[in-house]
Design a protein around this motif. Structure first.
Motif, PDB file in Angstrom:
ATOM      1  N   LEU A 103     -20.648   4.091  11.146  1.00  0.00           N
ATOM      2  CA  LEU A 103     -19.221   3.900  11.416  1.00  0.00           C
ATOM      3  C   LEU A 103     -18.380   4.896  10.634  1.00  0.00           C
ATOM      4  N   ILE A 104     -17.309   5.378  11.275  1.00  0.00           N
ATOM      5  CA  ILE A 104     -16.262   6.139  10.587  1.00  0.00           C
ATOM      6  C   ILE A 104     -14.926   5.491  10.930  1.00  0.00           C
ATOM      7  N   LYS A 105     -14.123   5.217   9.886  1.00  0.00           N
ATOM      8  CA  LYS A 105     -12.770   4.685  10.053  1.00  0.00           C
ATOM      9  C   LYS A 105     -11.774   5.731   9.570  1.00  0.00           C
ATOM     10  N   GLU A 106     -10.569   5.694  10.128  1.00  0.00           N
ATOM     11  CA  GLU A 106      -9.508   6.611   9.716  1.00  0.00           C
ATOM     12  C   GLU A 106      -8.178   5.864   9.717  1.00  0.00           C
ATOM     13  N   LEU A 107      -7.400   6.073   8.666  1.00  0.00           N
ATOM     14  CA  LEU A 107      -6.074   5.472   8.581  1.00  0.00           C
ATOM     15  C   LEU A 107      -5.200   5.966   9.724  1.00  0.00           C
ATOM     16  N   TRP A 108      -4.510   5.032  10.365  1.00  0.00           N
ATOM     17  CA  TRP A 108      -3.547   5.384  11.410  1.00  0.00           C
ATOM     18  C   TRP A 108      -2.127   5.187  10.894  1.00  0.00           C
ATOM     19  N   ALA A 109      -1.862   4.015  10.292  1.00  0.00           N
ATOM     20  CA  ALA A 109      -0.531   3.710   9.776  1.00  0.00           C
ATOM     21  C   ALA A 109      -0.645   2.590   8.750  1.00  0.00           C
ATOM     22  N   PHE A 110       0.402   2.427   7.940  1.00  0.00           N
ATOM     23  CA  PHE A 110       0.421   1.340   6.956  1.00  0.00           C
ATOM     24  C   PHE A 110       1.865   0.974   6.650  1.00  0.00           C
ATOM     25  N   ASP A 111       2.065  -0.252   6.214  1.00  0.00           N
ATOM     26  CA  ASP A 111       3.382  -0.720   5.799  1.00  0.00           C
ATOM     27  C   ASP A 111       3.192  -2.013   5.025  1.00  0.00           C
ATOM     28  N   GLY A 112       3.622  -2.047   3.781  1.00  0.00           N
ATOM     29  CA  GLY A 112       3.538  -3.267   2.987  1.00  0.00           C
ATOM     30  C   GLY A 112       2.112  -3.740   2.823  1.00  0.00           C
ATOM     31  N   PHE A 140       0.809  -1.200   0.000  1.00  0.00           N
ATOM     32  CA  PHE A 140       0.000   0.000   0.000  1.00  0.00           C
ATOM     33  C   PHE A 140       0.849   1.259   0.000  1.00  0.00           C
ATOM     34  N   THR A 141       0.344   2.268  -0.710  1.00  0.00           N
ATOM     35  CA  THR A 141       0.846   3.636  -0.605  1.00  0.00           C
ATOM     36  C   THR A 141      -0.107   4.364   0.340  1.00  0.00           C
ATOM     37  N   ARG A 142       0.222   5.576   0.700  1.00  0.00           N
ATOM     38  CA  ARG A 142      -0.698   6.339   1.554  1.00  0.00           C
ATOM     39  C   ARG A 142      -2.066   6.450   0.875  1.00  0.00           C
ATOM     40  N   GLU A 143      -2.069   6.769  -0.409  1.00  0.00           N
ATOM     41  CA  GLU A 143      -3.322   6.939  -1.145  1.00  0.00           C
ATOM     42  C   GLU A 143      -4.126   5.641  -1.200  1.00  0.00           C
ATOM     43  N   THR A 144      -3.468   4.509  -1.508  1.00  0.00           N
ATOM     44  CA  THR A 144      -4.225   3.250  -1.610  1.00  0.00           C
ATOM     45  C   THR A 144      -4.661   2.746  -0.240  1.00  0.00           C
ATOM     46  N   ALA A 145      -3.888   3.047   0.804  1.00  0.00           N
ATOM     47  CA  ALA A 145      -4.297   2.660   2.158  1.00  0.00           C
ATOM     48  C   ALA A 145      -5.541   3.447   2.574  1.00  0.00           C
ATOM     49  N   ILE A 146      -5.578   4.734   2.277  1.00  0.00           N
ATOM     50  CA  ILE A 146      -6.753   5.554   2.586  1.00  0.00           C
ATOM     51  C   ILE A 146      -7.964   5.028   1.823  1.00  0.00           C
ATOM     52  N   THR A 147      -7.770   4.665   0.562  1.00  0.00           N
ATOM     53  CA  THR A 147      -8.864   4.096  -0.237  1.00  0.00           C
ATOM     54  C   THR A 147      -9.357   2.792   0.376  1.00  0.00           C
ATOM     55  N   LYS A 148      -8.431   1.924   0.789  1.00  0.00           N
ATOM     56  CA  LYS A 148      -8.805   0.634   1.379  1.00  0.00           C
ATOM     57  C   LYS A 148      -9.625   0.843   2.663  1.00  0.00           C
ATOM     58  N   VAL A 149      -9.231   1.802   3.471  1.00  0.00           N
ATOM     59  CA  VAL A 149      -9.940   2.100   4.720  1.00  0.00           C
ATOM     60  C   VAL A 149     -11.351   2.594   4.413  1.00  0.00           C
ATOM     61  N   ARG A 150     -11.483   3.487   3.443  1.00  0.00           N
ATOM     62  CA  ARG A 150     -12.817   4.012   3.107  1.00  0.00           C
ATOM     63  C   ARG A 150     -13.703   2.908   2.533  1.00  0.00           C
ATOM     64  N   LEU A 151     -13.144   2.031   1.713  1.00  0.00           N
ATOM     65  CA  LEU A 151     -13.928   0.921   1.169  1.00  0.00           C
ATOM     66  C   LEU A 151     -14.414  -0.002   2.294  1.00  0.00           C
ATOM     67  N   ASN A 181      -4.053 -10.570  -3.123  1.00  0.00           N
ATOM     68  CA  ASN A 181      -5.247 -10.231  -3.903  1.00  0.00           C
ATOM     69  C   ASN A 181      -6.091  -9.137  -3.248  1.00  0.00           C
ATOM     70  N   GLY A 182      -5.586  -8.549  -2.166  1.00  0.00           N
ATOM     71  CA  GLY A 182      -6.294  -7.452  -1.520  1.00  0.00           C
ATOM     72  C   GLY A 182      -7.390  -7.885  -0.561  1.00  0.00           C
ATOM     73  N   LEU A 183      -7.461  -9.187  -0.256  1.00  0.00           N
ATOM     74  CA  LEU A 183      -8.435  -9.693   0.719  1.00  0.00           C
ATOM     75  C   LEU A 183      -7.795  -9.675   2.107  1.00  0.00           C
ATOM     76  N   MET A 184      -8.569  -9.288   3.101  1.00  0.00           N
ATOM     77  CA  MET A 184      -8.040  -9.246   4.460  1.00  0.00           C
ATOM     78  C   MET A 184      -7.993 -10.657   5.034  1.00  0.00           C
TER      79      MET A 184
END
Length: 156
Positions: A74-83, A11-22, A115-118
């Motif tokens: 619900l509201i979620k917010e990115l805190w941190a990301f790595d890989g 993940f990049t910052r942008e894709t991590a934020i997108t993943k959180v919003r999704l 594949n982007g699945l948690m």
């Protein structure tokens, strides 16, 4: 063919934020079957003191949850990301069948497959009883409108 759920790690910052919003959007549907599709078939969760494994258990868990937590928003917010990992903080509001409102505060640690699945979700959550007048989430049930403030904007 494998199931895929973009964006994909790393993940990049942008894709991590997108993943959180999704993820937020999915949970705000309150549709356990739909939400479960974002997780691997053998996904492992710790949610408070409950341990859940696999999509069937996720569906059962979420069905119980949303039968108890009424008018859930619900509201979620990115805190941190790595890989392939993302950490989020979140808050949601709901009421029980007696009409008592709550704001639940929590943190989640997520790990994704290629594949982007948690595949792993660890959630720590605390519930705070609130008066109805203290509610901050007033949008119609479903997706949070884009113009609605996030957690930091609300001082949460």
């Amino acid at each position: 063919m494998s199931e895929q759920r973009p964006p994909f790690p790393p993940f990049t910052r942008e894709t991590a934020i997108t993943k959180v919003r999704l993820a937020e959007d999915g949970w705000n549907t309150r549709d356990p079957e739909k939400v479960a599709l974002a997780y691997t078939p053998d996904s492992r969760w710790r949610n408070r003191a409950e341990f859940v494994t696999g999509r069937d258990e996720i569906v059962k868990f979420l069905t119980r949850k949303w039968n108890r937590e009424l008018d859930y928003r619900l509201i979620k917010e990115l805190w941190a990301f790595d890989g392939n990992r993302i950490a989020v903080r979140f808050a949601y509001e709901y009421h029980d069948d007696s009409g008592q409102w709550y704001r639940a505060y929590g943190n989640e640690n997520w790990e994704f497959d290629d594949n982007g699945l948690m595949r792993v979700r660890h959630a720590s959550i605390n519930d705070l009883p609130i008066a109805e007048e203290q509610r901050k989430y007033h949008w119609p049930l479903g997706r949070r409108p884009d113009q609605h403030p996030g957690l930091s904007d609300l001082g949460l």
